[in-house]
Design a protein around this motif. Sequence first.
Motif, PDB file in Angstrom:
ATOM      1  N   LEU A  98      -6.719 -51.005 -34.838  1.00  0.00           N
ATOM      2  CA  LEU A  98      -6.992 -51.235 -33.415  1.00  0.00           C
ATOM      3  C   LEU A  98      -6.720 -49.993 -32.578  1.00  0.00           C
ATOM      4  CD1 LEU A  98      -5.563 -54.842 -32.938  1.00  0.00           C
ATOM      5  CD2 LEU A  98      -7.948 -54.148 -33.234  1.00  0.00           C
ATOM      6  N   ILE A  99      -5.641 -49.264 -32.868  1.00  0.00           N
ATOM      7  CA  ILE A  99      -5.294 -48.103 -32.041  1.00  0.00           C
ATOM      8  C   ILE A  99      -6.304 -46.976 -32.229  1.00  0.00           C
ATOM      9  CG2 ILE A  99      -3.781 -46.863 -33.664  1.00  0.00           C
ATOM     10  CD1 ILE A  99      -3.250 -47.350 -29.871  1.00  0.00           C
ATOM     11  N   VAL A 100      -6.848 -46.832 -33.434  1.00  0.00           N
ATOM     12  CA  VAL A 100      -7.893 -45.836 -33.658  1.00  0.00           C
ATOM     13  C   VAL A 100      -9.125 -46.180 -32.831  1.00  0.00           C
ATOM     14  CG1 VAL A 100      -9.540 -44.950 -35.359  1.00  0.00           C
ATOM     15  CG2 VAL A 100      -7.136 -45.105 -35.932  1.00  0.00           C
ATOM     16  N   MET A 101      -9.502 -47.447 -32.831  1.00  0.00           N
ATOM     17  CA  MET A 101     -10.677 -47.872 -32.083  1.00  0.00           C
ATOM     18  C   MET A 101     -10.485 -47.700 -30.581  1.00  0.00           C
ATOM     19  SD  MET A 101     -12.655 -48.504 -34.504  1.00  0.00           S
ATOM     20  CE  MET A 101     -14.042 -49.008 -33.483  1.00  0.00           C
ATOM     21  N   VAL A 102      -9.250 -47.833 -30.103  1.00  0.00           N
ATOM     22  CA  VAL A 102      -8.983 -47.617 -28.674  1.00  0.00           C
ATOM     23  C   VAL A 102      -9.240 -46.158 -28.304  1.00  0.00           C
ATOM     24  CG1 VAL A 102      -7.146 -47.454 -26.963  1.00  0.00           C
ATOM     25  CG2 VAL A 102      -7.367 -49.515 -28.329  1.00  0.00           C
ATOM     26  N   GLY A 103      -8.702 -45.226 -29.102  1.00  0.00           N
ATOM     27  CA  GLY A 103      -8.887 -43.805 -28.812  1.00  0.00           C
ATOM     28  C   GLY A 103     -10.337 -43.396 -28.848  1.00  0.00           C
ATOM     29  N   VAL A 104     -11.032 -43.778 -29.910  1.00  0.00           N
ATOM     30  CA  VAL A 104     -12.445 -43.438 -30.040  1.00  0.00           C
ATOM     31  C   VAL A 104     -13.258 -44.160 -28.965  1.00  0.00           C
ATOM     32  CG1 VAL A 104     -14.468 -43.609 -31.534  1.00  0.00           C
ATOM     33  CG2 VAL A 104     -12.260 -42.963 -32.498  1.00  0.00           C
ATOM     34  N   GLY A 105     -12.849 -45.380 -28.618  1.00  0.00           N
ATOM     35  CA  GLY A 105     -13.568 -46.150 -27.618  1.00  0.00           C
ATOM     36  C   GLY A 105     -13.572 -45.493 -26.251  1.00  0.00           C
ATOM     37  N   ILE A 106     -12.455 -44.879 -25.876  1.00  0.00           N
ATOM     38  CA  ILE A 106     -12.401 -44.179 -24.586  1.00  0.00           C
ATOM     39  C   ILE A 106     -13.406 -43.029 -24.572  1.00  0.00           C
ATOM     40  CG2 ILE A 106     -10.967 -42.717 -23.109  1.00  0.00           C
ATOM     41  CD1 ILE A 106      -8.565 -44.416 -23.923  1.00  0.00           C
ATOM     42  N   LEU A 314       2.056 -35.828 -40.386  1.00  0.00           N
ATOM     43  CA  LEU A 314       1.028 -36.378 -41.263  1.00  0.00           C
ATOM     44  C   LEU A 314       1.106 -37.904 -41.307  1.00  0.00           C
ATOM     45  CD1 LEU A 314       0.840 -33.982 -44.347  1.00  0.00           C
ATOM     46  CD2 LEU A 314      -0.831 -34.266 -42.497  1.00  0.00           C
ATOM     47  N   ASP A 315       2.323 -38.420 -41.285  1.00  0.00           N
ATOM     48  CA  ASP A 315       2.488 -39.874 -41.302  1.00  0.00           C
ATOM     49  C   ASP A 315       1.917 -40.507 -40.039  1.00  0.00           C
ATOM     50  OD1 ASP A 315       3.776 -39.594 -43.712  1.00  0.00           O
ATOM     51  OD2 ASP A 315       5.792 -39.581 -42.838  1.00  0.00           O
ATOM     52  N   ASN A 316       1.866 -39.733 -38.962  1.00  0.00           N
ATOM     53  CA  ASN A 316       1.371 -40.247 -37.678  1.00  0.00           C
ATOM     54  C   ASN A 316       0.056 -39.605 -37.262  1.00  0.00           C
ATOM     55  OD1 ASN A 316       3.732 -42.016 -36.490  1.00  0.00           O
ATOM     56  ND2 ASN A 316       4.714 -40.198 -37.339  1.00  0.00           N
ATOM     57  N   VAL A 317      -0.682 -39.073 -38.237  1.00  0.00           N
ATOM     58  CA  VAL A 317      -1.922 -38.370 -37.904  1.00  0.00           C
ATOM     59  C   VAL A 317      -2.927 -39.291 -37.222  1.00  0.00           C
ATOM     60  CG1 VAL A 317      -3.014 -38.818 -40.151  1.00  0.00           C
ATOM     61  CG2 VAL A 317      -3.655 -36.785 -38.827  1.00  0.00           C
ATOM     62  N   ILE A 318      -2.899 -40.571 -37.537  1.00  0.00           N
ATOM     63  CA  ILE A 318      -3.835 -41.512 -36.919  1.00  0.00           C
ATOM     64  C   ILE A 318      -3.578 -41.608 -35.415  1.00  0.00           C
ATOM     65  CG2 ILE A 318      -4.567 -43.919 -36.862  1.00  0.00           C
ATOM     66  CD1 ILE A 318      -3.843 -44.038 -39.847  1.00  0.00           C
ATOM     67  N   LEU A 319      -2.318 -41.753 -35.051  1.00  0.00           N
ATOM     68  CA  LEU A 319      -1.974 -41.815 -33.626  1.00  0.00           C
ATOM     69  C   LEU A 319      -2.322 -40.513 -32.911  1.00  0.00           C
ATOM     70  CD1 LEU A 319       1.478 -43.662 -33.623  1.00  0.00           C
ATOM     71  CD2 LEU A 319      -0.646 -44.450 -32.565  1.00  0.00           C
ATOM     72  N   LEU A 320      -2.069 -39.386 -33.574  1.00  0.00           N
ATOM     73  CA  LEU A 320      -2.339 -38.083 -32.957  1.00  0.00           C
ATOM     74  C   LEU A 320      -3.835 -37.897 -32.702  1.00  0.00           C
ATOM     75  CD1 LEU A 320       0.123 -35.837 -35.017  1.00  0.00           C
ATOM     76  CD2 LEU A 320       0.404 -36.657 -32.662  1.00  0.00           C
ATOM     77  N   ILE A 321      -4.654 -38.260 -33.669  1.00  0.00           N
ATOM     78  CA  ILE A 321      -6.099 -38.113 -33.496  1.00  0.00           C
ATOM     79  C   ILE A 321      -6.615 -39.075 -32.429  1.00  0.00           C
ATOM     80  CG2 ILE A 321      -8.320 -38.459 -34.648  1.00  0.00           C
ATOM     81  CD1 ILE A 321      -7.087 -37.294 -37.154  1.00  0.00           C
ATOM     82  N   ALA A 322      -6.083 -40.285 -32.399  1.00  0.00           N
ATOM     83  CA  ALA A 322      -6.466 -41.232 -31.349  1.00  0.00           C
ATOM     84  C   ALA A 322      -6.108 -40.678 -29.977  1.00  0.00           C
ATOM     85  CB  ALA A 322      -5.772 -42.569 -31.591  1.00  0.00           C
ATOM     86  N   MET A 323      -4.967 -39.997 -29.897  1.00  0.00           N
ATOM     87  CA  MET A 323      -4.538 -39.382 -28.636  1.00  0.00           C
ATOM     88  C   MET A 323      -5.503 -38.289 -28.196  1.00  0.00           C
ATOM     89  SD  MET A 323      -0.938 -37.418 -27.811  1.00  0.00           S
ATOM     90  CE  MET A 323      -1.444 -35.925 -28.686  1.00  0.00           C
ATOM     91  N   VAL A 324      -5.964 -37.479 -29.154  1.00  0.00           N
ATOM     92  CA  VAL A 324      -6.914 -36.400 -28.838  1.00  0.00           C
ATOM     93  C   VAL A 324      -8.210 -36.984 -28.298  1.00  0.00           C
ATOM     94  CG1 VAL A 324      -8.343 -34.570 -29.816  1.00  0.00           C
ATOM     95  CG2 VAL A 324      -5.941 -34.755 -30.475  1.00  0.00           C
ATOM     96  N   PHE A 325      -8.752 -37.999 -28.974  1.00  0.00           N
ATOM     97  CA  PHE A 325     -10.002 -38.607 -28.513  1.00  0.00           C
ATOM     98  C   PHE A 325      -9.834 -39.242 -27.135  1.00  0.00           C
ATOM     99  CE2 PHE A 325     -11.566 -38.303 -32.879  1.00  0.00           C
ATOM    100  CZ  PHE A 325     -12.909 -38.018 -32.645  1.00  0.00           C
ATOM    101  N   ALA A 326      -8.719 -39.914 -26.915  1.00  0.00           N
ATOM    102  CA  ALA A 326      -8.486 -40.533 -25.610  1.00  0.00           C
ATOM    103  C   ALA A 326      -8.414 -39.477 -24.515  1.00  0.00           C
ATOM    104  CB  ALA A 326      -7.198 -41.354 -25.652  1.00  0.00           C
TER     105      ALA A 326
END
Length: 518
Positions: A98-106, A314-326
Amino acid sequence: MSDTLAPIARNKGIIRVIERVGRKIPDPVIIFMSLFVFCLLMTGLIGGLQFQTTGADGSAVTHTIKNMLAAENVRWMFDNALLTNWLSFGRGVLGVILIVMVGVGIAEHSGLLSTVIKKVGLRINDRWLPLLVVFLGIMSSIASDAGYLILIPLAGLLYAGLGKNPLIGMAAAFAGVSAGFSANLIPATPSDVILGVNARIFAESQGIPFVTAQGNPINPATMHYFFIATSTFLLAALGAWVTVRFVGPRLEKMPYQIPEDLNLDDFQVTDAEDKGLRAAGIGLILSLAAVAALAMGPLATYTNEAGREVTPYLDNVILLIAMVFATIGIFFGVSTGKFKSLQDVVSAMVKQMNTMGYILVLTFFSYNFLALLGFSGLGTYVTYLGATFLGSLGLQNFPILLIIGFILTTALINLFVGGLTSKWMLLGPIFVPMLYQVNPDMTPDMVTAAYRVADSSTNIITPMMSYAGVVLAFMRKYKPELSFGDVIAMMVPYSITFLLSWTALLVAFFTFGIPLGF
């Protein structure tokens, strides 16, 4: 129908069979409901059955299947249905998705992703157009709708402007968007996360180590990055070659029409969008600087009390990438006026979440089913039976045949059952542990990579693909009598080329021990 397409398009009987069979297959949610009930009853019949498998140290491990109809096990199902077996299942995999989709969604709802596609597509020399169109199609998988709804019609418009058959460009774009769906240069895309975190669940639920063939721990979001990055360049080049060598010459002989209402300005980049792109560039620099600061600061590598090296970034790379997209999405949206307040950003996130309703329903039933398989021991028993059968065929000594066999099996199933996630939820729990039991070189990352190859390559030749009707509608603007049989006929060269070359690439990675990712 064009005579040039007749040799392939005449075989419409096969297409009708695929359509009929596909329509009779229930929705994956219904399949998981049925599987849950079936497995529940099965444990009642064979509860108490014991069997032995070989443990990691070579010793025999005895397993006993639990009768899930027993009172204490019924209580377990109800007590854990919502939290442990759904929301927290697999270390909270649902929240990660869900958090990945939020970042990309923005980024998507701000208009950034579609603008980038238009900007790049309109500035390329026509000599390099086939390569760029396929490449952009592959890269557009980061945003689910942009490739299908923006790039495919844009490619037709670009080719029409050059005086060429628009279907050539649309076929090349469709190949990149759909057949090359699992390739990308950007790590931790939504498909990476969905496949990776669920592969970890499938492995760990049956005691399969989630490590590479070299014994290194696997990061679910980036476990295929080297492979999919290499695949991006390979498929882009091959897609362009197929377009120039086969599809282009064939379709150039086909008559087409240009709609009177077609507005050549529909896909032009506006001044506001140009300004937004500059703002997004600033946002990208700032967000990458923030990621670097975190990676060298609070999220830097350290050694824990047990002497093990921990890599929080690396363990939090998903959150970091979502942050960049947002971040870049917000910068673009504010600059273009799409986001006038924080409420508009919130609305974009909510709009993206509205598309995730099916995922919530699917995961509730699929994760509870997987939990039932793991807790009862039935999943381990199915793996044991399958591994024993494959072992009896002697395939444990031919891992490459296992890879190719799994790819061909999945590619065939994909003709009848669409949807990357739902199909992975059906096949992954069986094949990830089973193939490892047959040959330990069939690690979870290798099996998942084989699934990606098969699932993507045949997307463009099945009417069961969710965007098949949309693509056909776009193409009919230029040739109203076009059927989906004609579309399949023009896409077959891409599908075969991608499937064979992509399989060969994966076999090469396996044979030479090249890491699939990091």
